[in-house]
Enzyme design. Structure first.
Site, short mmCIF file in Angstrom:
data_model
loop_
_atom_site.label_atom_id
_atom_site.label_comp_id
_atom_site.label_asym_id
_atom_site.label_seq_id
_atom_site.Cartn_x
_atom_site.Cartn_y
_atom_site.Cartn_z
N LYS A 1 30.19 35.92 49.22
CA LYS A 1 28.76 36.12 49.11
C LYS A 1 28.08 34.78 48.86
CE LYS A 1 27.02 37.56 45.12
NZ LYS A 1 26.76 36.61 44.02
N ASP B 1 21.41 37.67 43.74
CA ASP B 1 22.70 37.21 43.23
C ASP B 1 23.55 38.36 42.69
OD1 ASP B 1 24.53 35.14 42.54
OD2 ASP B 1 23.85 35.22 40.46
N HIS C 1 26.62 43.37 43.41
CA HIS C 1 27.48 43.90 42.35
C HIS C 1 26.95 45.21 41.74
CE1 HIS C 1 29.32 40.12 42.96
NE2 HIS C 1 28.64 39.41 42.09
N LYS D 1 20.65 36.84 33.00
CA LYS D 1 21.40 35.71 32.46
C LYS D 1 20.85 35.35 31.09
CE LYS D 1 23.26 33.83 36.64
NZ LYS D 1 24.66 34.27 36.49
#
Ligand code: BG6
Length: 496
Positions: free
Chosen positions: A153, A240, A245, A345
């Site tokens: 990815k 991301d 995911h 994050k």
């Protein structure tokens, strides 16, 4: 069973992914006797070093990044099968050299012309490398050998670029040769979701809108962008993490039972599910999504600079480091059940988990007692760390009065199976070597993921957030994400 003879060619062999994950994973496969005797690795990268230097570098890397103590004798056997070629990924001559080297390796190591090309490079090179491999005749499957390509990815930047990447590579490769990786599928606990759902008679009958109140999926990280400012600036949390995911976790939790664990049977069900996610309108983006960016704060006792102060990040960056959304799935099983997904994050703790909250009983029986509310049943699938599954029940607190407390039944992987530290890439590499694509993404899976997030990315891009940074590093993210659930009378299970 060990895989059959083959050579793995790693493009980007001098990079981070190779040393941190691919090399330790291949070494673990060797330890478990899952690599064939007839095996070799060819590293390809820009760095102009000799083959001996490459071997010494990987020797240092394995001692730093192996998940278990390195057995030097085993490593020596492994090291003898390492080859290196330096060159530019766009240079046709380099592929001729690669062709010659692979022929030589086939002779030396008995790898029989079976090649697995691993693209561990920046996504900018994917198209070029595949086109060059095609032009050099390296990906044609004939004379009984196989050729496969693993693509890391990010697979595209949005729907359009993912489509065009799929189209470009389809001129060179058959779909059955393409292995699009999502490393979440290499995690044992993620694979176990299917066993949990389809290997136990207990849960499937209640796995639907009749019994489930809502589902939460949290992928919280404590790390920031870790020097990847350059990459992350053009990416953000949705591209991301969410599109890949978190959607993998979502599909594993919600898809219909596939007719078998055959790659296409599983991937068909994933696509069907993604197609039934209710598309976001511009208005839904306003009310059902939240974006965030961290400001300076303290994570795990350490002061962390604001995202905007990270190297190679614009001082007025509007890239989101946090995203939360509420979605619904328009099919018979899930109609009306909200799914809340969040990732970010520099949050307070590293936790990946899925929480399934079941509907309440009609609490008539307890109406006249001092109990003001019953806690609902929760099922928590802990993906990482502290891998396990727990189930929360109400139980009578011993004593003369009727009081109910929440108790937990808890299964920990470590208690039953011990812990075998691994990178998560072992299964994926092995599966590709044996030709099993079940844990890899098909072109339509990837495009459907992009289709869901497209309207969100469009609206966000058009209305630059004025309030960034809107959460302090080391907290659980922006308050708007709490409000997203509070509006529905709910709250996040972790961190509130
Ligand atoms: C990667 C992302 O795909 O996944 C990273 O690019 C992220 O930004 C990582 O940190 C998280 O993976 P894991 O396995 O640590 O949950």
């Amino acid at each position: 069973h060990s895989a059959g003879p083959c050579t793995i060619v790693i493009f980007g062999a001098a990079g981070d992914l190779t040393k941190r994950l691919l090399l330790p994973a291949l070494y673990n496969l060797k330890r478990s006797n899952l690599l064939p005797q007839e095996f070799a690795i060819v590293g390809v990268a820009h760095t102009p070093i000799s083959q001996d230097d490459f071997r010494s570098k990987l020797n240092r890397d394995i001692h730093e990044f192996a998940t278990v103590a390195v057995d030097d004798q085993l490593w020596q056997q492994f090291e003898q099968r390492l080859y290196y070629l330096s060159g530019e990924f766009q240079d046709a001559k380099m592929y001729q050299q690669l062709h010659n080297l692979l022929t030589q390796v086939d002779q030396d190591c008995g790898t029989q012309g079976n090649y697995l090309f691993y693209l561990a490079t920046s996504s900018n090179f994917f198209c070029d490398i595949i086109a060059q491999l095609g032009a050099a005749g390296l990906v044609q499957e004939d004379n009984g050998h196989w050729r496969r390509v693993i693509i890391e990815k990010p697979f595209g930047h949005d729907l359009e670029s993912a489509r065009s990447l799929n189209q470009n590579i389809s001129h060179v490769l058959k779909e059955s040769q393409i292995y699009r990786i999502d490393h979440y599928l290499g995690k044992e606990t993620v694979q176990n979701i299917l066993v949990f759902r389809f290997g136990n008679g207990l849960f499937e009958p209640i796995w639907n809108r009749e019994h489930i109140d809502h589902v939460q999926i949290t992928v919280a990280e404590t790390v920031g962008v870790e020097g990847r400012g350059n990459f992350y600036e053009g990416t953000g949390a949705v591209r991301d993490m969410m599109q890949n995911h978190l959607f993998q976790l979502l599909t594993m939790i919600t898809m219909e039972p596939p007719v078998s664990f055959d790659a296409d049977a599983v991937r068909d069900e994933k696509s069907k599910l993604l197609k039934s996610v209710q598309p976001f309108t511009a208005e839904m983006v306003q009310t059902q999504t939240v974006q965030g960016q961290y400001g300076e704060g303290t994570v795990n006792g350490k002061t962390v600079p604001a995202y905007r102060s990270e190297p190679r990040v614009a001082p007025d960056s509007t890239t989101e480091t946090y995203a939360a959304l509420k979605l619904t799935i328009d099919n018979w099983r899930w109609a009306g059940v909200p799914f809340y997904l969040r990732t970010g994050k520099c949050l307070s703790a590293r936790v990946t988990e899925v929480v399934v909250q079941f509907k309440q009983v009609p609490s008539l029986l307890f109406r006249d007692t001092s109990i003001d509310h019953l806690t609902p049943n929760f099922l928590v699938l802990r993906i990482q760390p502290d891998e396990g599954i727990s189930f929360q029940l109400g139980a009578k607190i011993p004593g003369p009065t009727m009081q109910i407390g929440a108790v937990k039944m808890d299964f920990c992987y470590a208690d039953y199976f011990g812990t075998t530290p691994s990178t998560g890439y072992e299964t994926l590499l092995y599966d590709c070597m044996i030709g099993d694509a079940t844990l890899f993404q098909r072109s339509d899976n990837v495009e459907l993921g992009w289709r869901i997030v497209s309207p969100i990315l469009d609206v966000w891009a058009a209305t630059s957030p004025q309030n960034f940074p809107n959460y302090t590093a080391g907290t659980w993210g922006p308050t708007q994400a709490d409000a997203l659930l509070e509006r529905d009378g709910r709250q996040w299970r972790v961190g509130t």
